[in-house]
Structures are given as C-alpha cells and as structure tokens.
Design a protein around this motif. Sequence first.
Motif, PDB file in Angstrom:
ATOM      1  N   LYS A  79      70.324 -95.023  25.392  1.00 43.70           N
ATOM      2  CA  LYS A  79      71.175 -95.309  26.543  1.00 43.70           C
ATOM      3  C   LYS A  79      72.207 -94.202  26.671  1.00 43.70           C
ATOM      4  O   LYS A  79      73.194 -94.303  27.375  1.00 43.70           O
ATOM      5  N   HIS A  80      71.940 -93.144  25.952  1.00 44.90           N
ATOM      6  CA  HIS A  80      72.850 -92.014  25.897  1.00 44.90           C
ATOM      7  C   HIS A  80      73.004 -91.353  27.260  1.00 44.90           C
ATOM      8  O   HIS A  80      72.059 -91.201  28.007  1.00 44.90           O
ATOM      9  N   VAL A  81      74.201 -90.930  27.548  1.00 46.35           N
ATOM     10  CA  VAL A  81      74.493 -90.320  28.844  1.00 46.35           C
ATOM     11  C   VAL A  81      73.684 -89.054  29.094  1.00 46.35           C
ATOM     12  O   VAL A  81      73.468 -88.667  30.227  1.00 46.35           O
ATOM     13  N   LYS A  82      73.261 -88.385  28.023  1.00 43.80           N
ATOM     14  CA  LYS A  82      72.625 -87.085  28.206  1.00 43.80           C
ATOM     15  C   LYS A  82      71.148 -87.168  28.585  1.00 43.80           C
ATOM     16  O   LYS A  82      70.501 -86.148  28.781  1.00 43.80           O
ATOM     17  N   LEU A  83      70.619 -88.367  28.664  1.00 47.33           N
ATOM     18  CA  LEU A  83      69.215 -88.547  29.002  1.00 47.33           C
ATOM     19  C   LEU A  83      68.877 -87.775  30.280  1.00 47.33           C
ATOM     20  O   LEU A  83      69.544 -87.918  31.299  1.00 47.33           O
ATOM     21  N   ASN A 137      69.101 -79.078  27.285  1.00 46.01           N
ATOM     22  CA  ASN A 137      69.938 -78.452  26.254  1.00 46.01           C
ATOM     23  C   ASN A 137      69.912 -76.934  26.442  1.00 46.01           C
ATOM     24  O   ASN A 137      69.288 -76.419  27.365  1.00 46.01           O
ATOM     25  N   ARG A 138      70.585 -76.222  25.531  1.00 44.49           N
ATOM     26  CA  ARG A 138      70.710 -74.769  25.728  1.00 44.49           C
ATOM     27  C   ARG A 138      69.383 -74.049  25.582  1.00 44.49           C
ATOM     28  O   ARG A 138      69.252 -72.899  25.994  1.00 44.49           O
ATOM     29  N   LYS A 139      68.379 -74.700  24.993  1.00 43.63           N
ATOM     30  CA  LYS A 139      67.059 -74.098  24.872  1.00 43.63           C
ATOM     31  C   LYS A 139      66.155 -74.505  26.035  1.00 43.63           C
ATOM     32  O   LYS A 139      64.969 -74.213  26.028  1.00 43.63           O
ATOM     33  N   GLY A 140      66.714 -75.227  26.989  1.00 41.85           N
ATOM     34  CA  GLY A 140      65.933 -75.644  28.145  1.00 41.85           C
ATOM     35  C   GLY A 140      65.086 -76.881  27.895  1.00 41.85           C
ATOM     36  O   GLY A 140      64.294 -77.280  28.751  1.00 41.85           O
ATOM     37  N   GLN A 141      65.242 -77.508  26.725  1.00 45.46           N
ATOM     38  CA  GLN A 141      64.507 -78.750  26.453  1.00 45.46           C
ATOM     39  C   GLN A 141      65.218 -79.915  27.136  1.00 45.46           C
ATOM     40  O   GLN A 141      66.446 -79.919  27.254  1.00 45.46           O
ATOM     41  N   THR A 142      64.446 -80.902  27.548  1.00 47.82           N
ATOM     42  CA  THR A 142      65.031 -82.052  28.237  1.00 47.82           C
ATOM     43  C   THR A 142      65.241 -83.209  27.258  1.00 47.82           C
ATOM     44  O   THR A 142      64.309 -83.607  26.560  1.00 47.82           O
ATOM     45  N   TYR A 143      66.467 -83.729  27.230  1.00 50.91           N
ATOM     46  CA  TYR A 143      66.744 -84.903  26.395  1.00 50.91           C
ATOM     47  C   TYR A 143      65.946 -86.082  26.931  1.00 50.91           C
ATOM     48  O   TYR A 143      66.092 -86.474  28.087  1.00 50.91           O
ATOM     49  N   THR A 144      65.080 -86.628  26.086  1.00 51.02           N
ATOM     50  CA  THR A 144      64.130 -87.640  26.541  1.00 51.02           C
ATOM     51  C   THR A 144      64.139 -88.845  25.621  1.00 51.02           C
ATOM     52  O   THR A 144      64.289 -88.712  24.403  1.00 51.02           O
ATOM     53  N   ARG A 169      62.131 -80.423  17.991  1.00 48.88           N
ATOM     54  CA  ARG A 169      62.283 -81.405  19.075  1.00 48.88           C
ATOM     55  C   ARG A 169      63.306 -82.489  18.752  1.00 48.88           C
ATOM     56  O   ARG A 169      63.373 -83.495  19.436  1.00 48.88           O
ATOM     57  N   ALA A 170      64.078 -82.299  17.663  1.00 53.71           N
ATOM     58  CA  ALA A 170      64.887 -83.412  17.152  1.00 53.71           C
ATOM     59  C   ALA A 170      66.380 -83.301  17.461  1.00 53.71           C
ATOM     60  O   ALA A 170      67.152 -84.156  17.053  1.00 53.71           O
ATOM     61  N   SER A 171      66.819 -82.271  18.173  1.00 57.87           N
ATOM     62  CA  SER A 171      68.245 -82.093  18.506  1.00 57.87           C
ATOM     63  C   SER A 171      69.137 -82.237  17.272  1.00 57.87           C
ATOM     64  O   SER A 171      70.132 -82.964  17.285  1.00 57.87           O
ATOM     65  N   VAL A 172      68.758 -81.531  16.220  1.00 58.39           N
ATOM     66  CA  VAL A 172      69.510 -81.602  14.966  1.00 58.39           C
ATOM     67  C   VAL A 172      70.743 -80.708  15.062  1.00 58.39           C
ATOM     68  O   VAL A 172      70.686 -79.607  15.614  1.00 58.39           O
ATOM     69  N   GLY A 173      71.851 -81.181  14.534  1.00 53.74           N
ATOM     70  CA  GLY A 173      73.068 -80.383  14.519  1.00 53.74           C
ATOM     71  C   GLY A 173      73.099 -79.455  13.318  1.00 53.74           C
ATOM     72  O   GLY A 173      73.209 -78.247  13.448  1.00 53.74           O
ATOM     73  N   THR A 174      73.000 -80.053  12.116  1.00 56.62           N
ATOM     74  CA  THR A 174      73.098 -79.264  10.891  1.00 56.62           C
ATOM     75  C   THR A 174      71.885 -79.496   9.998  1.00 56.62           C
ATOM     76  O   THR A 174      71.412 -80.634   9.862  1.00 56.62           O
ATOM     77  N   SER A 175      71.401 -78.423   9.371  1.00 57.66           N
ATOM     78  CA  SER A 175      70.425 -78.556   8.305  1.00 57.66           C
ATOM     79  C   SER A 175      70.857 -77.654   7.161  1.00 57.66           C
ATOM     80  O   SER A 175      71.264 -76.518   7.385  1.00 57.66           O
ATOM     81  N   VAL A 176      70.821 -78.178   5.950  1.00 55.50           N
ATOM     82  CA  VAL A 176      71.192 -77.380   4.784  1.00 55.50           C
ATOM     83  C   VAL A 176      69.950 -77.247   3.910  1.00 55.50           C
ATOM     84  O   VAL A 176      69.210 -78.216   3.735  1.00 55.50           O
ATOM     85  N   ALA A 177      69.732 -76.047   3.381  1.00 57.37           N
ATOM     86  CA  ALA A 177      68.475 -75.772   2.678  1.00 57.37           C
ATOM     87  C   ALA A 177      68.716 -75.423   1.225  1.00 57.37           C
ATOM     88  O   ALA A 177      69.763 -74.878   0.860  1.00 57.37           O
ATOM     89  N   TYR A 178      67.752 -75.743   0.395  1.00 58.35           N
ATOM     90  CA  TYR A 178      67.738 -75.262  -0.980  1.00 58.35           C
ATOM     91  C   TYR A 178      66.284 -75.146  -1.414  1.00 58.35           C
ATOM     92  O   TYR A 178      65.501 -76.048  -1.145  1.00 58.35           O
ATOM     93  N   PRO A 179      65.930 -74.029  -2.078  1.00 59.56           N
ATOM     94  CA  PRO A 179      64.515 -73.867  -2.422  1.00 59.56           C
ATOM     95  C   PRO A 179      64.077 -74.677  -3.637  1.00 59.56           C
ATOM     96  O   PRO A 179      64.686 -74.572  -4.706  1.00 59.56           O
ATOM     97  N   GLU A 212      58.912 -78.988  25.345  1.00 57.63           N
ATOM     98  CA  GLU A 212      60.024 -79.009  26.307  1.00 57.63           C
ATOM     99  C   GLU A 212      60.832 -80.304  26.224  1.00 57.63           C
ATOM    100  O   GLU A 212      61.871 -80.420  26.852  1.00 57.63           O
ATOM    101  N   LEU A 213      60.340 -81.276  25.468  1.00 62.78           N
ATOM    102  CA  LEU A 213      61.059 -82.548  25.361  1.00 62.78           C
ATOM    103  C   LEU A 213      61.707 -82.653  23.979  1.00 62.78           C
ATOM    104  O   LEU A 213      61.109 -82.291  22.979  1.00 62.78           O
ATOM    105  N   CYS A 214      62.944 -83.154  23.952  1.00 67.70           N
ATOM    106  CA  CYS A 214      63.585 -83.343  22.650  1.00 67.70           C
ATOM    107  C   CYS A 214      64.330 -84.671  22.640  1.00 67.70           C
ATOM    108  O   CYS A 214      64.589 -85.260  23.687  1.00 67.70           O
ATOM    109  N   LEU A 215      64.663 -85.122  21.441  1.00 65.62           N
ATOM    110  CA  LEU A 215      65.376 -86.389  21.299  1.00 65.62           C
ATOM    111  C   LEU A 215      66.759 -86.289  21.931  1.00 65.62           C
ATOM    112  O   LEU A 215      67.368 -85.213  21.944  1.00 65.62           O
TER     113      LEU A 215
END
Lengths: 412, 303, 227, 214
Positions: A16-20, A24-31, A59-69, A224-227
């Motif tokens: 029900k998010h307003v951004k539906l 986004n900046r990559k041209g993907q549509t919030y769906t 496609r997941a509209s992730v803000g942060t990801s932290v990595a470790y090998p 082209e579709l993202c969460l």
Amino acid sequence: MNKQVDLKGKRVIASKHVKLGQKNRKGQTYTDVNDIFYKAEQTPNFLTGSEVIKEAIRRASVGTSVAYPITPQSEAAALIGELYAEDYLDEYFRGESEFAVMGQCAGASFGGHRVFTTTAGPGTLRAMENFPMWAGSRLPIQVCVTCRGINSPLSIQPDTLEMHYLLETGMLVWHAETAQDLYDYILKGFIVAEQPDVHVPIAVCCDGFFVTHTKDTVDLSPEELCLTPYNPYESPVTCMDMEIAPYRMMRDPFVMKSNYINYSTHASWQQEIKAAVERSRKHTIALLDGLIDEHNSDREILIVTSGTAVSQSREAIRLLEEEGIKVGLVKIKTVRPFPYEEIKRATKHAKHIFVPEFNVAGWMAREIKSTIPDNERVYCGPHVAGGMTMPSEVIVEEIKTHLGIKTAQNSR
Amino acid sequence: MSKEKIQICEDLADIMPPEYHKLVESATFGNQDRGWKDIGSSTELIEQHSLCAGCPESIAFRYILASLPAPEDTVFVGSTGCTSLVFPHVAVHNIHSLFGNQNAIASGLKRTLKSRFPDVEKDVVVLAGDGATVDIGLDMTMQSWFRQEKFTTICFDNELYANTGGQESGLMQKGFVAKMAPKGKNFEKVRLPEIAREAGCAYVALLTVSKPNRVEQVIKNAVLIAREVGPTFVQLYTPCILEIGKQSMEGLDEMKDSESIGGRFVQKEYISDEAQKLLDSIKIETKERKKAAKEAAKKPVNA
Amino acid sequence: MSRMNIRISGLGGQGAVTAAHLLAMAANKDGKFSISNPFFGAEKRMAPAESYARIGSERIYDRGELVYPDVIMIFHPQVITMQKSYTAPFYDGIKENGLVIINTTDDLLTDEDHKRLEDLNVAVLNHDATKLALEIGKTELSTNMAMIGACAGITKIVSLKALDGAIKDRFGKKYVASGGTATLDEAIKKKYAKKEMLLKANMDTITKSYEIATEWAEKQDLNLVTV
Amino acid sequence: MSHYEVKAGPEAFLPPAAATMGNILPDPGEAHIGGKIVPEEEAYEHAARKILGAKVPTIFPGPLVLWKWNDHVAAKAKAIRELANEVPMRLIPMADYRPKYPKIDAAVEINPNHPNLTIWHNKIDVCIFIGVHCHQANLALKMIRASTNCYTMAMCAMAGHEDACLSFRDADLEKIQRLTAAVKKLKAEGVEVQANSFTQFQMDRSGFVVEPVN
C-alpha cells in the motif's frame, strides 16, 4: 499449538506504499509483489544459484548490503557488489568478520534501510550472537544462508547443520530447494518479513554448491519491475533516525534491573517475537502457496524433508516408481514457522515416513517427530554430512531395506 | 529533523507529565551555542541517572549531551556496561545491541542515515566503556577507523570492567591488582590514542572529565570533524570510584591527580591538518556569527 | 525417461567447471533438460576439481556429486597417475555400457583397470585434447573445448549448433564467475586480442575434436544411453 | 476459527501470546472481538457498548499521537480528545517506552514495562490503546491480560493486535471519529454511561493544574 491458517488464493497485503507505480533511479517500476510474480511474464534463464541471488537483489530495492567472503556465498556477495557499482543499491561494503557484518547490517536496518547479506557455515556461527538481537530488535534484515559444514575438520561442502542453530533465534527460516525457490523466496521474503505485524529477520537458506554453484533453469520476472521500497515508519518499533516519536527512546531498553520493570516484560518480549514469527504464516501462505508442497501424500510411504534432500527424493521416488513402489512426498518450505498442522494432516495416512537429511544430527526428523502422533512411523534417514552427496539410489536402498524389501546390496 | 518536530500535540498536552513539558520548553535543541553551562536547566540531557552516587561517568554523560552540536539529529550507539543504565533516560535516540559491535552498528547506521537524509547532518556517536572499545570490540573499533567511517567514538575509560565487578581490562594500568588479575596486571595500559591516530582518526583526544569546558570543546571538535573529515576518537577518564576504593566525593580529586604532570591522563590532542583547517574555519564563522548577533541586538528594533 | 550423467574430473584452472556448464547450456538450447554443478575444495590451481552435467528428457532434480555416471571425462593425466580425484579409482561408479574419455597420449590404465571396464562394456578413448587445443585454439586453455567436442562427437548428446550458442553466451558477454575465473577469461581474451577470434578458435577446436571422435565412435560397438 | 478466546484476565502467571495460540489478525475491513474475526462495523458498536458499560473507561494515547511529529497525528489527537469528552473517558498517556527511574507515577501515566500498576491504581476496567508502537502495545496488552481484569481494546494504525480483547486495524482519524459516532449513537438510543464520575487531571510543567479526583 497453532491451528492451520487456510488462506490459499489470497493476496498478501504488501504494497500500500505510496511509491507504487513510480520509477526508481534505475528506471525500474515499483510494483506490488503479487503483480511481479503472478501478472508479469516470467522468462527462463540458465543461471547458477549465485547469479540468481544477484538477479533477485537487482529487483529487490535493497538499501544496504554488507559482504564478507566465505565459501560458498562469496560469489553471490561479490556479484551484489557489481549491482552496487551499477547503482542498484545505496550502500555496499566489505565488513571485517561475520560478527561485524551482522552488526553493520543491524545499524543499517536501525537507520531504516532494507538490508540484505549472505553467510555460510562457520560464518553463520560466528555471526550467531547477532541473530537473536536482530529478532529482539524487530529488524527485518534478510540473510541468505548458503549452508555448508561447520564442524572440524573443515569442510566447505554442503551440510545443513547450521540451520539447526537458527531455529530458535526468532528469525523466519525458509529453506529453498532449487535456484528457482531461492529467487522467489528472496523477493517474497522481504515482503513477508517487513509486514508490520511480522517485522523480524529472515534467513533464506539453501544448500551451498547444490544450489549456489549449480546451473539450472530459473524463471525470472522482468528486470524493469522491482519491489516497493521498505517503509521504515510502517514498523512495530521506532526507527532510529530522530524523525519519529518518542524522542526519549532506547532500542532496546535494558530490561534487566528489577527495580525498573517486571520480569514478565522480558518474557513477554520473547513471546512477542515468537508471535511475530507465527503471524508470518498468513502472509507466507498467500505468497508461497502454503508452507509445504504435497505430492501423493495419501500414500502409505512418504518422504518428508526440505532443501536439496527434496530434489534427491524426487529422483528416488522416480526410481522406486519404476519398480512399482509408490512413495509420496512432502516438501517443507518454511522451517520457522514450522508447518505443524500441515504436516500432521499430510502424514495422516502414512505408515512409513522417511526424513532424508544433509546433516548428522537429523534435526528435521526430530522436528517432525515432535509434531505428529504415532511418531514411531518416522524413520530418521538416510543421512549424509560434511559435503557428501546423497545419491537417489541410496535413498531407494534405505527405504527398501527398512521396509524389508530385498535388494542386491542388503542381501549381500 | 528539526527541533520543531519535538512538540506535544496541543489537544493532549494537558495530560502530559511535567517532565515532557520541560523537555519541550527548555530544551536546547536547535541552539548552536549550547554547551555544558546548560546542564542545570536543560532536561533533554539527563534528568536522573541510575549510576552509583558520585560516579564521574554520570557527569561525563551530562557534559557530552550538553555539548552535542545537534542533539535533535544525533543518534547514540551504546554497548554493554554501566553506560547502558543511563541511556533509557536520555532524550536522544540510542541503540543498545551487543557487547563489542558498537562501531559496526554505528558504521551501518551512519551510512544509512547519510543515504536517507543526504541534505541533513545526522550525527552518530558511539559511547562505550573500555572493555567494549578495546577488548571485545577492538577489531570493530579499529576497522571502522580504517574504513574512515564518519562518526565519533567516545570511550569511557574507567580502567576496568565496572559493571561486572572490577575485572582487569586492557586499559587498566600495569600492576593494578583486580579480579582476574590476582597478582596484578602484567602488561601496560593499551595506548589507544596512539592506535587511533595510526588507524586513521582525524581527531583524537585524551582527557579526564574534571573540567567541563574542556570536555565541551573536545566533543564539539570530535563531532564536527567526524561530519566533514573522518573518524574521531575521544578517550575520557571516568574512574570507577567503587572499584578503586574511593568515596563518592573523591572522583574529582582522582581525575585531577591523574591529569597532573606525569599522570596517565595529561590532556593530549591529535588533530590532522585537514581537521585543523576545519576547526579554524569554524572558529572564524562562529566569531562572525556572534559579532553579527551582537550588532543586530544593538540596533533599535524599528530601524 | 532417459538421462545421461557426465562426470568431469580435472585440475583447478583447466576449465572443468566451464565445460560442464557449457554442455548443460547447450543441452538446454537443444530443448533438453539439464543441470550442471561443480565440486571443489578450497580454490587452487592444480588441485582436484570436478564438475557434473546431467542431461535428460524430463526435469532433473538430482544434484551434487555424481556417483553413478554414464560418461567420465578426465581432463588431466594426473587425475589418474597422481590420484587427483574425489573418487578412486577414477572410474568408480561408472554404469554399464559407459564411456571414458581421457586427455592423454599414452594408455594410463593398468591391466586390472582394463579388465574391470571391459567387464562393464565401458569404451575408453585416449584423446590428445591438449595437442588439439594448442594446434587449433593456439592455447592450452582450450583443452576443455577439445574435450567437450569429443564428448559431443561420440555421444551426440548436444549439437554443434547448440555448443556454438552456449560459447557465445558464456564468453560473448561480460561474465564474472569469481575473481579467479575473471582473470582467466581476461588472459584468454588478451591472447586472442578480439573476442570474436576467441569464440571462433574455441568453436574450431570443438568442431575438429568432434569430427575425430565421431570417426572413432563409428568404429566402436557402442551401446550408450541416448537422450 | 480460533479456539483461544482473548478475555479480560487475570489469566495466568505468564499467558501465551494469542498469535501462538493460532489467533489471526483481521484483514482490512475487519476487526476482531475476543479473537473472533468480525466485520469492522460490528466492532464499533461492541467497543462503544464496552466503553459505556465501564466504570473507569480509559484511553491510553501513545507517543505516536502525543507527539506532534506530523500533521495527521495532531488531527488524531484532537479526535481522541473528542472521543474522551463524548463518553467521558479518562486519558492517561504513554509518553515513551523507557523503563522509568526511579518509578512511574501510576496515577497519571502508563509504562509498557509496568502497565498493570496503572490499571490497578486507577481501577481501570476498560481501556483503549491508541498510538502505541505495535511491539510495545503487545507487551503491555499481554501483561494487562496476565494480571488485571481490564478489558483491553486497540485502535491500531497497522495490522491490529491479537493480544487485545478487541482490535481495529488501519486506524486512522476517520476510524477514531467513527468510534465516537458509535458512542453517540448508543447514547441517543438510550444506553447510559456507567462510568464513575471523575475529573480528568491536567498538568503543566509545574505539576497538576487539576488533580485527578475519582
């Protein structure tokens, strides 16, 4: 014990998010997640599990990801770095250890981002102290656990023992059988975990190598579709950004000194985390079409298991069928919440229940045994561990031996 | 956020207990020139604390809170220890998570706040004891400095584990007899300020909390430099009077002794060139702002 | 339902993993079901590395180490001579009427090995893939291409057209499997200067090897599974 | 349908969370009464009757409506006041969630870590939570059920609360006003307020302006 939630065919209330509909900046549509999976066309791709993780995160509209090998998740974590370089994520960096990475993820989640990370084997155990903290702090972080051996001697190969350690952390624990499951669960997992009535972390587990390094056909939703993005104010707790009341706010209050609080606060807090995991059923059933899958579960002989063991069992059932032995299958998709009622119902007619597992402990068999009546029906095995494979032929052999059917091997 | 957000809804204001009215009415949120002198009147700081009577940590807490440049946009990250007993009473968002990972939490938090609010300075301040900073959390403390994470780390150095009853810590002085050091600690106090400098901190300060104006200046420097330049570190001596066998009234003397010539806490400061440039420009700006304010006050209202 | 299980044993750096992926991708293009996965220890050059391609007429669930193969490919003599293999002897588990392709100039098998394989009616081809790679691909790194070509030539499990498509997918676009693999790709690319040349050289190696193997197969009395 | 009825307590030393007993939250347009899913319309009337029949009906406004962190909540606060005046109900704030030191004043505030003290002290028999973060509300609701006989209701802005005896979901300004309207309607139909007479306390920064009188 809970009753079964019957919600098949319902849509999860996800967006029900307003951004539906916005881009986004990559041209993907919030769906809406329902539309991503059930309306948009899915295209087959031939990819490894690690590449599938990357495609899901794209496609997941992730803000942060932290990595470790740590093998076998390093590749996925590095591929997410490529997405960051392409500007799909806001933040990405390498942490110094899994314990630190999970702390960094917590910080990002406290601050209001959607957060994704990966871990495996010994790394999962090093990170362990953070997981109940995530749950207790109601942080809906997603960690993809690509299971491998944890015991000494060192093994980098698949083994699902680490999942056992996750069961009582207060996280949702889902177990993907294939790369397709992994793709679906990662995207759907964010939506379920972030529901305001759930809002706990989620571990999307898969068997390392068998899924991560295997090339398989996977249907992907359009690029082209993202969460819809995470809304940090649609949360059961305060977002730690000084933008929301109350301002005199500690996450989480040190509910330790008895002169401040009643100890039942602490107990109720733990109950609330458990309750949150239970509440996820409603949303999960709607999105995953049930917590289990059943194939001929009315048969007398059943295999009940999760992950790659399901795949190996499918082949074993094929082989048995050729010999005229009919075996049914129950695939468990979520281990937390555990599908108690579903399994009880699905195994009602079974006389023999086999639980093949990729670990020596046989924790899945224990879970099932504690759930169903007449649990002497449950045969714990076959088991393999430490990276061994479980050939379908071995499952066939063990089922036949247990049922007293002569085979070339057991009559030797 | 702006201080305007910290308001009570008019229609329910009359049922709010007085402490919340005080919080709104006399808070120094948004006041650029707030400082330690506000501690007597500003209830956004700490009204009550739950530390031992006379604990220097409680006064350190008050000085720090009063000296933050923008408490309405600051988030604290604490760790396990005595400090976590104070945090629930502080009118700034604060996170307690685990023991030792405070700088990891702060790294994720600061980056996220920067990304979500690119046009607002959201300050993140870590406040933890010496056990959390140096012993269990040293790798995460240092790695955040290596990575040049832009937040301030404050270490309350009481030279032992106070909350668990006085065990040896890495910042304890050599030879001190404590729990878990029954024959006296047999290695030197860890030289954390030097480590911080070498690990990439743009600003490092070591001092006691005996002089509030000094604490105020150091905290302001540390937070402002962290915004613009890079990681900053402040180590404050807050002796645990209980565990070193002193009385409630003796905390101040203990600090004064230790900061006099030859003591362990003679004030030290390290400022990188870039940080120094920033401090100089802030000094000029502040001077001009105050001068302009003075002149504006002189002019007749209707001019 | 029919199924061909292919086990590839090689050494780290030889492209065994890529070979399995290419076979599976090609099968996928031919409209068959396929799945491929590697199996290795800590990443290291010259350490044992295995990979598996399963190709079938129906959906394949089975994964992980392939214990009962129809076809075994040995990319390096040391797999046999130094026992650099997860399974010993290297042909353990091979099915009746199976096939073994070994990258070698000399016969590496003992009399005992020959006897056992003959009992199972397993055909053995000693194929000098490295020589072919050097001659046509102009690099030892094309050994895996020569091996794939031989496998396809004998078994006809994938078409040359599909292999061509798979190679274009794999090398034609930016693909980073891991740092190590990326470096390897870069090394190859530099050698050929142009991507197109690389693709062509690879395909030429495959095709030549395919022809040699087809010729060999026609002379044998093979009874391999077909998909 | 659920077999676990969420009733006013005292229920047990440590009652289970209703969600773990299989109780499911309502979908949009629905509410729950005692764990049973009902159309939202039905819940307004039920809630209004509970309020009018109570001796000490009380609203616990939480930080999300006490603090004016956006304009919508200011409007909500006004509507809450109107509801309180209409019945009339007592208003006791939950200003934040910290464990308060040295103690909370149970007469004039409620704290999620010790909610039962406020219920006992004020002999509250029916209450409504509005504007409390769900996690904290659930803790408080369950602890109230554990050791008091108070009938709990929740006007939740998100998915609702199984641990309340009655819960609305997606509660915005309009829903608060509809509850007020339901109270008005029942009163017009002749349902009488059973509440003990009281004086709503009022405070300013120096303390009580009007002291609570029961």
